[in-house]
Design a protein around this motif. Structure first.
Motif, PDB file in Angstrom:
ATOM      1  N   ARG A 218     -28.600 -23.348 -11.273  1.00 16.05           N
ATOM      2  CA  ARG A 218     -29.047 -24.105 -10.107  1.00 16.05           C
ATOM      3  C   ARG A 218     -29.885 -25.287 -10.577  1.00 16.05           C
ATOM      4  NH1 ARG A 218     -30.202 -23.816  -4.762  1.00 16.05           N
ATOM      5  NH2 ARG A 218     -28.948 -21.944  -4.581  1.00 16.05           N
ATOM      6  N   PRO A 219     -29.632 -26.486 -10.040  1.00 19.08           N
ATOM      7  CA  PRO A 219     -30.440 -27.646 -10.424  1.00 19.08           C
ATOM      8  C   PRO A 219     -31.920 -27.413 -10.145  1.00 19.08           C
ATOM      9  CG  PRO A 219     -28.496 -28.322  -9.199  1.00 19.08           C
ATOM     10  CD  PRO A 219     -28.560 -26.831  -9.101  1.00 19.08           C
ATOM     11  N   ALA A 220     -32.755 -27.885 -11.051  1.00 32.94           N
ATOM     12  CA  ALA A 220     -34.200 -27.707 -10.895  1.00 32.94           C
ATOM     13  C   ALA A 220     -34.733 -28.625  -9.809  1.00 32.94           C
ATOM     14  CB  ALA A 220     -34.901 -27.993 -12.219  1.00 32.94           C
ATOM     15  N   GLY A 221     -35.887 -28.258  -9.284  1.00 35.17           N
ATOM     16  CA  GLY A 221     -36.552 -29.126  -8.333  1.00 35.17           C
ATOM     17  C   GLY A 221     -36.523 -28.635  -6.903  1.00 35.17           C
ATOM     18  N   GLN A 222     -35.711 -27.608  -6.605  1.00 35.32           N
ATOM     19  CA  GLN A 222     -35.650 -27.079  -5.250  1.00 35.32           C
ATOM     20  C   GLN A 222     -36.268 -25.683  -5.249  1.00 35.32           C
ATOM     21  OE1 GLN A 222     -31.752 -26.480  -3.591  1.00 35.32           O
ATOM     22  NE2 GLN A 222     -32.470 -26.800  -1.512  1.00 35.32           N
ATOM     23  N   PRO A 223     -37.473 -25.505  -4.717  1.00 35.07           N
ATOM     24  CA  PRO A 223     -38.135 -24.201  -4.778  1.00 35.07           C
ATOM     25  C   PRO A 223     -37.428 -23.186  -3.881  1.00 35.07           C
ATOM     26  CG  PRO A 223     -39.374 -25.708  -3.386  1.00 35.07           C
ATOM     27  CD  PRO A 223     -38.281 -26.523  -4.021  1.00 35.07           C
ATOM     28  N   PRO A 224     -37.561 -21.897  -4.206  1.00 35.59           N
ATOM     29  CA  PRO A 224     -36.962 -20.864  -3.350  1.00 35.59           C
ATOM     30  C   PRO A 224     -37.599 -20.857  -1.969  1.00 35.59           C
ATOM     31  CG  PRO A 224     -37.573 -19.979  -5.506  1.00 35.59           C
ATOM     32  CD  PRO A 224     -38.173 -21.343  -5.408  1.00 35.59           C
ATOM     33  N   ALA A 225     -36.826 -20.398  -0.987  1.00 37.22           N
ATOM     34  CA  ALA A 225     -37.343 -20.310   0.377  1.00 37.22           C
ATOM     35  C   ALA A 225     -38.394 -19.207   0.445  1.00 37.22           C
ATOM     36  CB  ALA A 225     -36.200 -20.020   1.351  1.00 37.22           C
ATOM     37  N   ALA A 226     -39.543 -19.516   1.016  1.00 38.27           N
ATOM     38  CA  ALA A 226     -40.612 -18.534   1.190  1.00 38.27           C
ATOM     39  C   ALA A 226     -40.378 -17.782   2.498  1.00 38.27           C
ATOM     40  CB  ALA A 226     -41.967 -19.225   1.210  1.00 38.27           C
ATOM     41  N   PRO A 227     -40.250 -16.438   2.475  1.00 34.69           N
ATOM     42  CA  PRO A 227     -39.966 -15.694   3.711  1.00 34.69           C
ATOM     43  C   PRO A 227     -41.009 -15.921   4.798  1.00 34.69           C
ATOM     44  CG  PRO A 227     -39.675 -14.297   1.783  1.00 34.69           C
ATOM     45  CD  PRO A 227     -40.301 -15.566   1.301  1.00 34.69           C
ATOM     46  N   THR A 228     -42.281 -16.077   4.411  1.00 39.14           N
ATOM     47  CA  THR A 228     -43.322 -16.238   5.429  1.00 39.14           C
ATOM     48  C   THR A 228     -43.283 -17.606   6.085  1.00 39.14           C
ATOM     49  OG1 THR A 228     -44.878 -16.899   3.697  1.00 39.14           O
ATOM     50  CG2 THR A 228     -44.866 -14.586   4.333  1.00 39.14           C
ATOM     51  N   ARG A 229     -42.466 -18.504   5.560  1.00 38.18           N
ATOM     52  CA  ARG A 229     -42.297 -19.809   6.199  1.00 38.18           C
ATOM     53  C   ARG A 229     -41.008 -19.884   7.000  1.00 38.18           C
ATOM     54  NH1 ARG A 229     -44.093 -24.172   1.466  1.00 38.18           N
ATOM     55  NH2 ARG A 229     -46.350 -23.941   1.755  1.00 38.18           N
ATOM     56  N   THR A 230     -40.079 -18.982   6.739  1.00 30.64           N
ATOM     57  CA  THR A 230     -38.763 -19.071   7.382  1.00 30.64           C
ATOM     58  C   THR A 230     -38.493 -17.933   8.341  1.00 30.64           C
ATOM     59  OG1 THR A 230     -37.736 -17.891   5.527  1.00 30.64           O
ATOM     60  CG2 THR A 230     -37.809 -20.299   5.402  1.00 30.64           C
ATOM     61  N   ASP A 231     -39.333 -16.893   8.365  1.00 29.74           N
ATOM     62  CA  ASP A 231     -39.075 -15.726   9.208  1.00 29.74           C
ATOM     63  C   ASP A 231     -40.359 -15.335   9.928  1.00 29.74           C
ATOM     64  OD1 ASP A 231     -38.870 -12.639   9.730  1.00 29.74           O
ATOM     65  OD2 ASP A 231     -36.810 -13.293   9.361  1.00 29.74           O
ATOM     66  N   ARG A 232     -40.284 -15.213  11.242  1.00 27.20           N
ATOM     67  CA  ARG A 232     -41.484 -14.923  12.035  1.00 27.20           C
ATOM     68  C   ARG A 232     -42.042 -13.546  11.724  1.00 27.20           C
ATOM     69  NH1 ARG A 232     -39.682 -17.088  18.098  1.00 27.20           N
ATOM     70  NH2 ARG A 232     -39.391 -19.299  17.529  1.00 27.20           N
ATOM     71  N   VAL A 233     -41.167 -12.550  11.588  1.00 29.17           N
ATOM     72  CA  VAL A 233     -41.646 -11.191  11.323  1.00 29.17           C
ATOM     73  C   VAL A 233     -42.310 -11.123   9.958  1.00 29.17           C
ATOM     74  CG1 VAL A 233     -40.921  -8.793  11.027  1.00 29.17           C
ATOM     75  CG2 VAL A 233     -39.905 -10.178  12.837  1.00 29.17           C
ATOM     76  N   ALA A 234     -41.713 -11.763   8.951  1.00 27.06           N
ATOM     77  CA  ALA A 234     -42.337 -11.787   7.621  1.00 27.06           C
ATOM     78  C   ALA A 234     -43.679 -12.498   7.668  1.00 27.06           C
ATOM     79  CB  ALA A 234     -41.400 -12.471   6.628  1.00 27.06           C
ATOM     80  N   ARG A 235     -43.778 -13.520   8.484  1.00 27.56           N
ATOM     81  CA  ARG A 235     -45.052 -14.250   8.604  1.00 27.56           C
ATOM     82  C   ARG A 235     -46.136 -13.355   9.201  1.00 27.56           C
ATOM     83  NH1 ARG A 235     -46.498 -19.596   8.571  1.00 27.56           N
ATOM     84  NH2 ARG A 235     -48.359 -20.155   9.747  1.00 27.56           N
ATOM     85  N   LEU A 236     -45.783 -12.590  10.241  1.00 28.56           N
ATOM     86  CA  LEU A 236     -46.760 -11.686  10.845  1.00 28.56           C
ATOM     87  C   LEU A 236     -47.128 -10.558   9.891  1.00 28.56           C
ATOM     88  CD1 LEU A 236     -45.295 -11.445  14.469  1.00 28.56           C
ATOM     89  CD2 LEU A 236     -47.366 -12.652  13.758  1.00 28.56           C
ATOM     90  N   ALA A 237     -46.131 -10.006   9.198  1.00 25.23           N
ATOM     91  CA  ALA A 237     -46.403  -8.890   8.284  1.00 25.23           C
ATOM     92  C   ALA A 237     -47.243  -9.325   7.097  1.00 25.23           C
ATOM     93  CB  ALA A 237     -45.084  -8.289   7.798  1.00 25.23           C
TER      94      ALA A 237
END
Length: 510
Positions: A10-29
């Motif tokens: 995978r090309p460098a420079g693109q960070p992995p998706a953070a679950p607490t930023r993309t999923d409401r339940v993960a953010r609450l948990a």
């Protein structure tokens, strides 16, 4: 020479998706472990040891350990006073130690017909021979040895499935781009999502179903199919697809979505290569058994055609609610199931072929530009096909949820309704044993029929809603978390003038 696209990193420079930023339940948990990923945090985090795959695998191993403890009361056999139901610890693995004559050293298919596909039969046969011989040497019952051996190997299979799913989502490559050597920037335009594998590792239903049967073995064989297909290696994908079908027949349902998307993209050759390889591998696994012991080999197919409506299926609920007597006839249900499932497959095929296609002159013609990530994903269609197979099937055992789990994570990695579905599965799991106790014990124990019907109906409805949500994301790709497409901005209403100011004068007519 440069490596092929399937081997490029995978090309460098693109960070992995953070679950607490993309999923409401993960953010609450995340509030229990310090809160969501902050704006000033190091992205990606500088971890030395606790990288995502190790955290996820540790979670999976804890879940498997809990499952081991949950089934342990039944591992010794000799169940008394319906212990297998009161403790909800029943497992086919322990029950079939005697039923398949493994306790006598019998070899599956040769000495006794087996009700499972060939690879699963050999799986139980090899471990059965080990347990039988160890028990004979030690002078003890080989049944507990057989169960513990199976549990260990199945946990390894489960960990392998989690690791492969993690690899799929870490790469998260697109497979809908035309040409043999697409632009790497487009191939890796989706963000890396390694934490999606946590949904499989931490799925609540794994705690109680991981060792009910040998389904984790088939799941571990099926997952590399998606990985190698994503990496543009159709022969390897077909190899694992053939092995998965030889272990449990549900993986055969992946071929339909594979061919539909190949027709849509006008790239039939890789799909045909994978299908042909799968057929050869399946024939190689089944051919010797079918030749030497044909009657034992046919037992699996005969049992599936003869079985009546099973506990907890949609037909069972319909019969219990309406009293429709025709649903007691297995041949009638077979025909009705085939019609419903065939119509569902036609609808899914139409969805996969026509969704998001552009029109030219009023007819379906040119597709959308190749750089738009709108083609339905293979995992979405595979989930829909397997889910409708269960929704309309006449057999829906509690461990079949393991077929759907990784497909659901690949198709729709969102925690919200996923946990609702898991709660419905757990409700059904414990209600099932309450129902078994009610029909087996003679002292009035168990649960009433109405409660069992409610549990079965809740599971059916939860899976149906999951299907509807996946269809919605196929039709509206910007809702799909895997693609991570930016939402289109909504048109804003004009700002009203402050109070007390005169409205602007109308423009003069031309």
């Amino acid at each position: 020479m440069s490596p092929p696209p399937s081997e490029r990193e995978r090309p460098a420079g693109q960070p992995p998706a953070a679950p607490t930023r993309t999923d409401r339940v993960a953010r609450l948990a995340s509030a229990f472990i310090g809160g969501p990923f902050g704006d000033h945090a190091v992205d990606p985090p500088r971890r030395r040891y606790w990288i995502p795959i190790r955290v996820i695998l540790l979670t999976g191993l804890i879940a498997f350990a809990v499952n081991w403890l949950q089934k342990y009361p039944c591992s010794a056999g000799g169940w008394v006073d319906w212990q297998q139901y009161t403790s909800a610890c029943y497992t086919d693995i322990r029950a079939l130690w005697g039923a398949e004559r493994l306790n006598e050293g019998a070899v599956p298919y040769r000495d006794h017909p087996v009700e499972y596909p060939v690879l699963t039969g050999w799986f139980m046969g090899v471990l059965g021979q080990i347990a039988y011989r160890v028990g004979a040497v030690a002078g003890t019952d080989g049944g507990p040895i057989f169960w513990h051996l199976n549990a260990i190997v199945l946990f390894i299979c489960g960990a392998a499935a989690i690791a492969v799913l993690h690899r799929i989502r870490t790469d998260n490559r697109r497979t809908d781009l035309p040409g043999p050597d697409p632009d790497p920037a487009l191939v890796h335009s989706r963000p890396s999502r390694p934490w999606d594998a946590m949904m499989l590792a931490a799925a609540p239903v794994v705690l109680v179903t991981a060792t009910v049967n040998w389904d984790l073995f088939a799941v571990a064989l099926a997952m590399p199919f998606f990985l190698y297909w994503q990496r543009s290696r159709p022969v390897m994908a077909g190899l694992f697809l053939g092995l998965a079908v030889a272990a449990k027949f549900y993986a055969l349902l992946f071929i339909g979505p594979l061919l539909v998307l190949a027709l849509r993209q006008r790239r039939l050759l890789p799909a045909l290569q994978a299908t042909a390889t799968a057929a050869i591998v399946w024939a190689a696994c089944n051919g010797p058994v079918a030749y030497w012991w044909p009657e034992s080999w046919m037992r699996f197919f005969e049992l599936n055609s003869e079985r009546p409506v099973d506990w907890g299926t949609g037909w069972y609920v319909l019969r219990g609610v309406t009293g429709w007597e025709a649903l007691w006839d297995s041949e009638f249900v077979n025909d009705l199931y085939l019609v419903c499932f065939a119509l569902s497959c036609i609808g899914i095929a139409a969805l996969g072929f026509f969704a998001q296609r552009k029109t030219a002159g009023g007819a379906f013609g040119l597709s959308a530009p190749s750089n738009e990530d709108i083609v339905p994903r293979l995992a979405q269609l595979c989930f829909l096909v397997v889910a409708t197979f269960l929704l309309f099937g006449k057999v829906w055992s509690q461990q079949y949820v393991l077929w759907l789990l990784p497909l659901a994570v690949l198709a729709r990695p969102k925690w919200g309704f996923f946990l609702v579905w898991q709660a419905a599965e757990l409700f059904y799991f414990f209600s099932f044993y309450g129902k078994m106790l009610q029909v087996s014990a003679e002292d009035g124990r168990g649960i009433p029929e109405g409660l069992f019907l409610a549990a079965a109906a809740s599971r059916w409805l939860a899976v149906a809603v999951m299907c509807a949500l996946v269809v919605q994301e196929v039709l509206i790709p910007r809702l799909d978390a895997v693609r991570s497409l930016p939402l289109r901005p909504k048109p804003t209403a004009p700002t009203p003038p402050p109070r007390g100011t005169a409205a602007p004068a109308p423009a003069a007519a031309p």
